[in-house]
Design an enzyme around this catalytic site. Structure first.
Site, PDB file in Angstrom:
ATOM      1  NE  ARG A  90      -4.284  -1.476   1.629  1.00 40.50           N
ATOM      2  CZ  ARG A  90      -5.006  -2.148   2.542  1.00 40.50           C
ATOM      3  NH1 ARG A  90      -4.559  -2.278   3.777  1.00 40.50           N
ATOM      4  NH2 ARG A  90      -6.054  -2.618   1.990  1.00 40.50           N
ATOM      5  CE  LYS A 145     -19.657 -11.911   8.428  1.00 45.79           C
ATOM      6  NZ  LYS A 145     -19.166 -10.951   9.254  1.00 45.79           N
ATOM      7  N   GLY A 164     -13.465  -3.710  -0.048  1.00 40.63           N
ATOM      8  CA  GLY A 164     -15.013  -3.289   0.212  1.00 40.63           C
ATOM      9  C   GLY A 164     -15.317  -2.013  -1.026  1.00 40.63           C
ATOM     10  N   GLY A 215      -8.702  -8.272   0.033  1.00 41.18           N
ATOM     11  CA  GLY A 215      -7.438  -8.782   0.562  1.00 41.18           C
ATOM     12  C   GLY A 215      -6.743 -10.258   0.225  1.00 41.18           C
TER      13      GLY A 215
HETATM   14  P1  ADP Z   1     -11.595 -11.196   0.394  1.00 41.45           P
HETATM   15  O1  ADP Z   1     -10.700 -10.733   1.320  1.00 41.45           O
HETATM   16  O2  ADP Z   1     -10.958 -11.400  -0.861  1.00 41.45           O
HETATM   17  O3  ADP Z   1     -12.545 -10.238   0.157  1.00 41.45           O
HETATM   18  P2  ADP Z   1     -13.034 -12.655   2.270  1.00 41.45           P
HETATM   19  O4  ADP Z   1     -12.321 -12.121   3.221  1.00 41.45           O
HETATM   20  O5  ADP Z   1     -14.587 -12.325   1.938  1.00 41.45           O
HETATM   21  O6  ADP Z   1     -12.133 -12.613   0.959  1.00 41.45           O
HETATM   22  O7  ADP Z   1     -13.104 -14.468   2.368  1.00 41.45           O
HETATM   23  C1  ADP Z   1     -11.621 -15.010   2.507  1.00 41.45           C
HETATM   24  C2  ADP Z   1     -11.887 -16.052   3.573  1.00 41.45           C
HETATM   25  O8  ADP Z   1     -12.890 -16.974   3.305  1.00 41.45           O
HETATM   26  C3  ADP Z   1     -10.541 -16.693   3.699  1.00 41.45           C
HETATM   27  O9  ADP Z   1      -9.980 -16.706   4.882  1.00 41.45           O
HETATM   28  C4  ADP Z   1     -11.089 -18.253   3.505  1.00 41.45           C
HETATM   29  O10 ADP Z   1     -10.407 -19.206   4.147  1.00 41.45           O
HETATM   30  C5  ADP Z   1     -12.409 -18.122   3.722  1.00 41.45           C
HETATM   31  N1  ADP Z   1     -13.257 -19.347   3.243  1.00 41.45           N
HETATM   32  C6  ADP Z   1     -13.396 -19.665   1.903  1.00 41.45           C
HETATM   33  N2  ADP Z   1     -14.201 -20.670   1.515  1.00 41.45           N
HETATM   34  C7  ADP Z   1     -14.428 -21.144   2.911  1.00 41.45           C
HETATM   35  C8  ADP Z   1     -15.131 -22.346   3.405  1.00 41.45           C
HETATM   36  N3  ADP Z   1     -15.771 -23.106   2.572  1.00 41.45           N
HETATM   37  N4  ADP Z   1     -15.303 -22.296   4.513  1.00 41.45           N
HETATM   38  C9  ADP Z   1     -14.748 -21.650   5.570  1.00 41.45           C
HETATM   39  N5  ADP Z   1     -14.004 -20.460   5.331  1.00 41.45           N
HETATM   40  C10 ADP Z   1     -14.073 -20.191   3.808  1.00 41.45           C
HETATM   41 MG    MG Z   2     -10.690 -10.713   3.628  1.00 36.73          MG
END
Ligand code: ADP
Ligand code: MG
Length: 395
Positions: free
Chosen positions: A39, A200, A374, A351
């Site tokens: 960053r 989520k 976000g 991230g």
């Molecule tokens: P980003 O940071 O790219 O926006 P998120 O924070 O929404 O992504 O989601 C990433 C997290 O989701 C990771 O830590 C990953 O382990 C978790 N994840 C993905 N699939 C599953 C699953 N089937 N069960 C539990 N956690 C999961």
């Molecule tokens: Mg994340």
């Protein structure tokens, strides 16, 4: 009106002028030193151009969640040191971001000097966009530049409130580049594929809902998928689900169906007996009792990859599984390779998604890696970003 650019600002001349540069220097700190400095590097082009043109730059950022009061754990002091190293010239640090001390430091700056102000979020007024605090920030400079794309979706004092209070405001090169890339997702060349995953549903329901209307194909993986499968009455074992989102999930499924682009949900799964490396695992079509889904299965990954190969535009946010554990990373890896190999304009945000892509060394083959998770989601959802709107309305 479009936001003023750095080019326009430099054409007007910034020599000798004090510039407040809102950057996103929210980097991970470990034992008082900067971990990943991506960053900091991302905002260097804007900072260098301003300094080379003779501006006196006050850099401001938030770091972590200090709860509206000073907390040494979240001090930006280590960031000033790293910023100086990367810039190749010293960057002074001021332990306050407003008030007499900050104003005195600002007054001492000479042409081409930079200083870093202490964490904006040491004041609760920052996130509340409190007018008095915005005015205190505005007193430090007469030109404002926003390069903090990662916080552009927040109406805070340093991203929104300050803007109408300065003589001139502009978008930094990082922010401008993000908007250019993401506009190509908002007005996509088709077919447009949207891949969403992560932990989520509640984080991403709005974007799934918007994309169900806008994209030609929406593929859903990650833990999010299980809430949708459960909403369809399918067994999900002990997978991570959000039962309170099932009604929303059902509505989105129906809307996508009605729009003629039914959501692509996983048709097979990697399941494990527990969420741990080395746990017994297998590939199934239907999740058995006592097992949890940890990744999309190979058939689903192949389907998503085939869609990526056909697409002209791809937006991907959220890993397809628990990629932090190697045994559960295959789906995310297959998708990452397919997106990288595709001839589409590809944008990846989030991230964890960026971490997955970079871990595979595929970053250079993605058209754009967004620095704002976000913010990029809200933008492609079609929502106005307060930080951007403020610049567009600015003098
Ligand atoms: P980003 O940071 O790219 O926006 P998120 O924070 O929404 O992504 O989601 C990433 C997290 O989701 C990771 O830590 C990953 O382990 C978790 N994840 C993905 N699939 C599953 C699953 N089937 N069960 C539990 N956690 C999961
Ligand atoms: Mg994340």
């Amino acid at each position: 009106m479009a936001a003023r650019t750095i080019d326009a600002l430099l054409a007007d001349g910034v020599r000798g002028r004090r510039v407040f540069l809102r950057a996103d220097l929210n980097v991970p700190l470990k034992d008082g030193t900067v971990g990943d400095d991506t960053r900091i590097r991302a905002t260097l082009p804007t900072l260098r151009r301003l300094l080379d043109a003779g501006a006196r730059v006050l850099v401001a950022s938030h770091l972590g969640r200090p709860k509206g009061k000073p907390d040494p754990k979240y001090s930006l002091a280590p960031v000033a040191a790293r910023l100086g190293e990367l810039l190749g010239r010293p960057v002074a640090f001021t332990p306050e971001c407003v008030g007499p001390e900050a104003e005195a430091a600002a007054a001492k700056l000479r042409d081409g000097d930079a200083l870093l102000l202490e964490n904006l979020r040491f004041h609760a007024e920052e996130e509340k966009n409190e007018p008095g605090f915005a005015a205190a920030l505005a007193r430090l400079a007469d030109v404002y530049v926003n390069d903090a794309f990662g916080t552009a979706h927040r109406a805070h004092a340093s991203t929104a409130g300050i803007v109408p209070l300065v003589a001139r405001a502009a978008a930094g090169d990082l922010l401008r580049g993000e908007l250019e890339q993401l506009r190509r997702v908002l007005e996509p060349e088709r077919p447009f594929l949207c891949l969403l995953g992560g932990a989520k549903v509640s984080d991403k329901l709005a974007v799934i809902e918007a994309m169900a209307q806008r994209a030609d194909v929406v593929g859903v993986g990650g833990a999010m998928a299980y809430t949708f499968l459960r909403a369809q009455g399918k067994p999900v074992g002990k997978s991570l689900v959000e039962p309170e989102r099932e009604t929303d999930a059902r509505r989105v499924l129906a809307a996508a169906q009605a729009a003629g682009h039914p959501l692509l949900l996983p048709v097979d799964h990697v399941v494990a007996q527990e969420l741990a490396a080395g746990a017994p695992e297998r590939v199934v079509k239907e999740i058995p009792d006592g097992w949890l889904g940890v990744d999309i299965g190979p058939e689903t990954a192949a389907r998503f990859a085939a869609e990526a190969a056909r697409a002209r535009t791809i937006f991907w946010n959220g890993p397809m599984g628990v990629f932090e554990i190697d045994a559960f990373a295959k789906g995310t890896e297959a998708v990452a390779r397919a997106v990288a190999a595709s001839g589409a304009h590809s944008v990846v945000g989030g991230g964890d998604s960026l971490a997955a892509v970079n871990k595979l060394g595929l970053g250079a083959r993605i058209s754009h890696l967004s620095t704002g998770g976000g913010a990029s989601l809200e933008f492609v959802e079609g929502r106005e970003l307060p930080g951007v709107a403020a610049l567009e309305r600015a003098r």
